[in-house]
Scaffold this active site. Structure first.
Site, PDB file in Angstrom:
ATOM      1  CD  GLU A  44      15.282  32.610  12.663  1.00 26.44           C
ATOM      2  OE1 GLU A  44      14.572  31.357  11.707  1.00 26.44           O
ATOM      3  OE2 GLU A  44      15.726  32.284  13.349  1.00 26.44           O
TER       4      GLU A  44
ATOM      5  NE  ARG B 147      12.554  12.424  29.581  1.00 28.39           N
ATOM      6  CZ  ARG B 147      10.989  12.578  30.041  1.00 28.39           C
ATOM      7  NH1 ARG B 147      11.051  11.771  31.113  1.00 28.39           N
ATOM      8  NH2 ARG B 147      10.626  12.902  29.366  1.00 28.39           N
TER       9      ARG B 147
ATOM     10  CG  HIS C 269      19.899  32.716  16.789  1.00 32.08           C
ATOM     11  ND1 HIS C 269      20.517  32.393  17.616  1.00 32.08           N
ATOM     12  CD2 HIS C 269      19.065  31.748  16.081  1.00 32.08           C
ATOM     13  CE1 HIS C 269      20.490  31.001  17.413  1.00 32.08           C
ATOM     14  NE2 HIS C 269      19.891  30.530  15.621  1.00 32.08           N
TER      15      HIS C 269
ATOM     16  CG  HIS D 135      23.515  29.411  12.416  1.00 34.24           C
ATOM     17  ND1 HIS D 135      22.954  30.344  13.191  1.00 34.24           N
ATOM     18  CD2 HIS D 135      21.839  28.745  13.437  1.00 34.24           C
ATOM     19  CE1 HIS D 135      21.762  30.070  13.772  1.00 34.24           C
ATOM     20  NE2 HIS D 135      21.379  29.505  13.673  1.00 34.24           N
TER      21      HIS D 135
END
Length: 349
Positions: A202, A75, A199, A20
């Site tokens: 949390e 970018r 996820h 993670h």
């Protein structure tokens, strides 16, 4: 092993995986500031001291704001390659042999950067890192849940059209909105062979974990610390051994936990849960994987307990079985070399 030097030596020598960790959130200060200057990105600090202040988060929403601003410096293909090379080098220096990294793909798509550009940069650096240092990297493209189903659909479409074979899963992160709405999206991802790696839990309570399990058919849970607030969920996680990828320092920095001393990691392991140890966004939280193992030691894990956490990471990874067996054998051999005869046995298990 109560002395710091022996623990530090053991942790450094311990073969590790990380499951993670966000690629973009792993951007080290020199890379962030160089790319910001290259592209003239306003609002990004220009000194390490200012950057440290920038990374002092008031809450999780503030962290998300800073994260989205930081990725503005990425970018071009060469930017993604430079980032990946830097992150791979940092991981390899910590004796991380294998990592499954979340890639914030939608944050690039929404800025008009093609997925092909992102993946080209990632893959060039991934292959070079594997050739030079031996570290293996795999990708988990994700999207921020607060941007809705449409953002997830665009992300998944881009992955299916342009994702290389090194993409292994599909994630959802960001602010923890209701996970039920993504059920159909995750059904598509799983049908395409992608692992379900959301996820959940949390900072929004146990319900998001249940949703990730029942609606998204999660194969691992990112974070999951709020599961400890629901005894029924704890029992389910213990019985199924569904892995939870825990990042203690991250949880404190985003105010999910008041302090490291109050982190539920020991209680999770004592309850029989399959817990792995991770960093999440290491430079943003002033940590790395070596430090997270030291944190676990400070929370009561001795050498055998730390080796158990490392082994859990191997177990919960998507490495081939023969490679898992080889890494487990290395972990056992490392423990045997370092373990002091007087090491405590009452380690959180």
């Amino acid at each position: 092993m109560s002395d710091l030097a022996p623990i530090d030596a053991f942790v450094a020598d311990l073969p590790k995986v990380e499951l993670h960790v966000h690629l973009e959130g792993s951007m080290r200060p020199h890379t962030l500031m160089r790319l910001a200057a290259k592209h003239g990105v306003a609002g990004v600090p220009s000194s390490p001291e200012e950057l440290a202040e920038w990374y002092e988060f008031s809450d999780f929403e503030h962290f998300v704001q800073v994260y989205l601003q930081a990725v503005e410096v990425l970018r071009e293909e060469e930017d993604f390659a430079a980032l990946t090379a830097d992150v791979a080098g940092a991981l390899a220096a910590q004796n991380v042999r294998y990592a499954e990294l979340h890639v914030s793909l939608y944050t690039h798509l929404m800025r008009g950067i093609p997925a092909s550009t992102v993946f080209a940069g990632l893959e060039a650096a991934r292959l070079e890192a594997e050739r030079t240092s031996g570290i293996r990297l795999r990708w988990i493209p994700d999207f921020p849940g607060q941007f809705g189903v449409e953002s997830g659909t665009e992300t998944l479409d881009a992955v299916l059209a342009h994702g290389p074979d090194s993409v292994l899963g599909f994630g959802v992160g960001g602010i923890e909105v209701d996970r039920d709405q993504f059920e159909g999206l995750y059904g598509r991802a799983r049908a395409a062979g992608l692992r379900s790696l959301p996820h959940a839990g949390e900072n929004s309570g146990p319900r998001s974990v249940w949703s990730a399990i029942n609606k998204l058919h999660a194969e691992r849970i990112g974070h999951g610390i709020d599961a400890m607030r629901d005894p029924e969920l704890v029992a389910y996680l213990r019985d199924t051994q569904l892995p939870l990828d825990v990042s203690p320092t991250s949880n404190v920095c985003t105010r999910g936990v008041a302090s490291l001393e109050e982190h539920p990691l020991p209680q999770m392991v004592e309850a029989g849960l399959k817990v792995t140890l991770n960093t999440d966004d290491p430079p943003m939280f002033g940590t790395d994987l070596l430090r997270e193992y030291r944190v676990a030691h400070d929370l009561g894990f001795d050498d055998a307990g730390l080796a158990r956490l490392a082994g859990n990471g191997v177990d919960a990874s998507f490495l081939p079985d023969e490679e898992k067996d080889a890494l487990r054998a290395e972990i056992d051999a490392t423990l045997a070399r370092h373990r002091a005869p007087e090491s405590a046995t009452e380690v959180p298990r």
